[in-house]
Write a protein that holds these residues in place. Sequence first.
Motif, PDB file in Angstrom:
ATOM      1  N   ILE A 156      49.242  50.279  43.943  1.00  0.00           N
ATOM      2  CA  ILE A 156      50.022  49.291  43.200  1.00  0.00           C
ATOM      3  C   ILE A 156      49.485  47.873  43.354  1.00  0.00           C
ATOM      4  O   ILE A 156      49.809  46.981  42.574  1.00  0.00           O
ATOM      5  CB  ILE A 156      51.518  49.373  43.602  1.00  0.00           C
ATOM      6  N   TYR A 157      48.623  47.658  44.333  1.00  0.00           N
ATOM      7  CA  TYR A 157      48.082  46.315  44.559  1.00  0.00           C
ATOM      8  C   TYR A 157      47.143  45.857  43.443  1.00  0.00           C
ATOM      9  O   TYR A 157      46.658  44.733  43.468  1.00  0.00           O
ATOM     10  CB  TYR A 157      47.392  46.224  45.923  1.00  0.00           C
ATOM     11  N   PHE A 158      46.918  46.706  42.428  1.00  0.00           N
ATOM     12  CA  PHE A 158      46.138  46.254  41.267  1.00  0.00           C
ATOM     13  C   PHE A 158      46.785  45.024  40.649  1.00  0.00           C
ATOM     14  O   PHE A 158      46.105  44.198  40.046  1.00  0.00           O
ATOM     15  CB  PHE A 158      45.972  47.364  40.219  1.00  0.00           C
ATOM     16  N   TRP A 159      48.110  44.901  40.793  1.00  0.00           N
ATOM     17  CA  TRP A 159      48.804  43.742  40.221  1.00  0.00           C
ATOM     18  C   TRP A 159      48.287  42.435  40.814  1.00  0.00           C
ATOM     19  O   TRP A 159      48.184  41.428  40.107  1.00  0.00           O
ATOM     20  CB  TRP A 159      50.313  43.846  40.442  1.00  0.00           C
ATOM     21  N   LEU A 160      47.979  42.424  42.096  1.00  0.00           N
ATOM     22  CA  LEU A 160      47.459  41.204  42.724  1.00  0.00           C
ATOM     23  C   LEU A 160      46.159  40.773  42.063  1.00  0.00           C
ATOM     24  O   LEU A 160      45.959  39.584  41.779  1.00  0.00           O
ATOM     25  CB  LEU A 160      47.234  41.426  44.220  1.00  0.00           C
ATOM     26  N   PHE A 161      45.272  41.731  41.823  1.00  0.00           N
ATOM     27  CA  PHE A 161      43.986  41.426  41.205  1.00  0.00           C
ATOM     28  C   PHE A 161      44.165  41.007  39.748  1.00  0.00           C
ATOM     29  O   PHE A 161      43.502  40.087  39.263  1.00  0.00           O
ATOM     30  CB  PHE A 161      43.041  42.618  41.327  1.00  0.00           C
ATOM     31  N   GLN A 162      45.077  41.676  39.060  1.00  0.00           N
ATOM     32  CA  GLN A 162      45.320  41.348  37.658  1.00  0.00           C
ATOM     33  C   GLN A 162      45.913  39.947  37.522  1.00  0.00           C
ATOM     34  O   GLN A 162      45.472  39.157  36.678  1.00  0.00           O
ATOM     35  CB  GLN A 162      46.242  42.399  37.038  1.00  0.00           C
ATOM     36  N   PHE A 163      46.891  39.630  38.351  1.00  0.00           N
ATOM     37  CA  PHE A 163      47.482  38.286  38.285  1.00  0.00           C
ATOM     38  C   PHE A 163      46.479  37.215  38.724  1.00  0.00           C
ATOM     39  O   PHE A 163      46.495  36.094  38.206  1.00  0.00           O
ATOM     40  CB  PHE A 163      48.769  38.205  39.098  1.00  0.00           C
ATOM     41  N   GLY A 164      45.599  37.561  39.673  1.00  0.00           N
ATOM     42  CA  GLY A 164      44.542  36.634  40.060  1.00  0.00           C
ATOM     43  C   GLY A 164      43.628  36.317  38.888  1.00  0.00           C
ATOM     44  O   GLY A 164      43.272  35.151  38.656  1.00  0.00           O
TER      45      GLY A 164
ATOM     46  N   ALA B  42      34.340  38.890  38.985  1.00  0.00           N
ATOM     47  CA  ALA B  42      33.760  40.231  39.054  1.00  0.00           C
ATOM     48  C   ALA B  42      34.316  40.993  40.249  1.00  0.00           C
ATOM     49  O   ALA B  42      34.617  42.193  40.145  1.00  0.00           O
ATOM     50  CB  ALA B  42      32.235  40.142  39.127  1.00  0.00           C
ATOM     51  N   ALA B  43      34.477  40.301  41.375  1.00  0.00           N
ATOM     52  CA  ALA B  43      35.041  40.959  42.564  1.00  0.00           C
ATOM     53  C   ALA B  43      36.485  41.378  42.307  1.00  0.00           C
ATOM     54  O   ALA B  43      36.886  42.499  42.666  1.00  0.00           O
ATOM     55  CB  ALA B  43      34.954  40.027  43.772  1.00  0.00           C
ATOM     56  N   LEU B  44      37.272  40.494  41.686  1.00  0.00           N
ATOM     57  CA  LEU B  44      38.657  40.851  41.347  1.00  0.00           C
ATOM     58  C   LEU B  44      38.693  42.005  40.352  1.00  0.00           C
ATOM     59  O   LEU B  44      39.532  42.905  40.465  1.00  0.00           O
ATOM     60  CB  LEU B  44      39.397  39.636  40.780  1.00  0.00           C
ATOM     61  N   GLY B  45      37.779  41.980  39.374  1.00  0.00           N
ATOM     62  CA  GLY B  45      37.723  43.056  38.392  1.00  0.00           C
ATOM     63  C   GLY B  45      37.345  44.390  39.019  1.00  0.00           C
ATOM     64  O   GLY B  45      37.928  45.429  38.693  1.00  0.00           O
ATOM     65  N   ALA B  46      36.376  44.361  39.924  1.00  0.00           N
ATOM     66  CA  ALA B  46      35.975  45.593  40.614  1.00  0.00           C
ATOM     67  C   ALA B  46      37.118  46.110  41.488  1.00  0.00           C
ATOM     68  O   ALA B  46      37.399  47.321  41.520  1.00  0.00           O
ATOM     69  CB  ALA B  46      34.726  45.352  41.446  1.00  0.00           C
TER      70      ALA B  46
END
Length: 147
Positions: free
Chosen positions: A123-131, A92-96
């Motif tokens: 652009i750091y959304f990629w870090l959360f998406q890959f996580g 949930a934290a990564l999704g938020a």
Amino acid sequence: MATITIDPNYGYVLLAATSTFLLNTIHTFNTGKYRKAAKVDYPSAYAPSSRTDNEAHQFNCAQRAHANFIENQPSAVGALLLAGIRFPIISAALGAAWTVSRYVYMVGYSQGGPGGKGRYKGIYFWLFQFGLIGLAGFNGVAMVLGW
């Protein structure tokens, strides 16, 4: 056969997923604002490349930011829902964080600028998406191996 028990904290995962749907609506209004300013009529998806004015450029950037969001949202939400089965709070934290960074991406990209470089602000959304993708994959491996 595996049994899945959903943690009550999975509600946070569902709220994080819902935030992406709300952001899609915000993208729609954002793109509409720039479309109106650029005077680009429907059904044109973008202002023609012959237009070199700032309004047309900003509209094209806003439209591309929305298209990029739509390209990535299904994978991010799917990974969020799968990862959240075992790791609801982290997921949930990564999704938020993904949603917030996508908002920053939208705002930055919509500002225009040379080459649409404002998009790099989010652009750091990629870090959360890959996580999220990594956690979803880990869940699959853990189920197969009985961890």
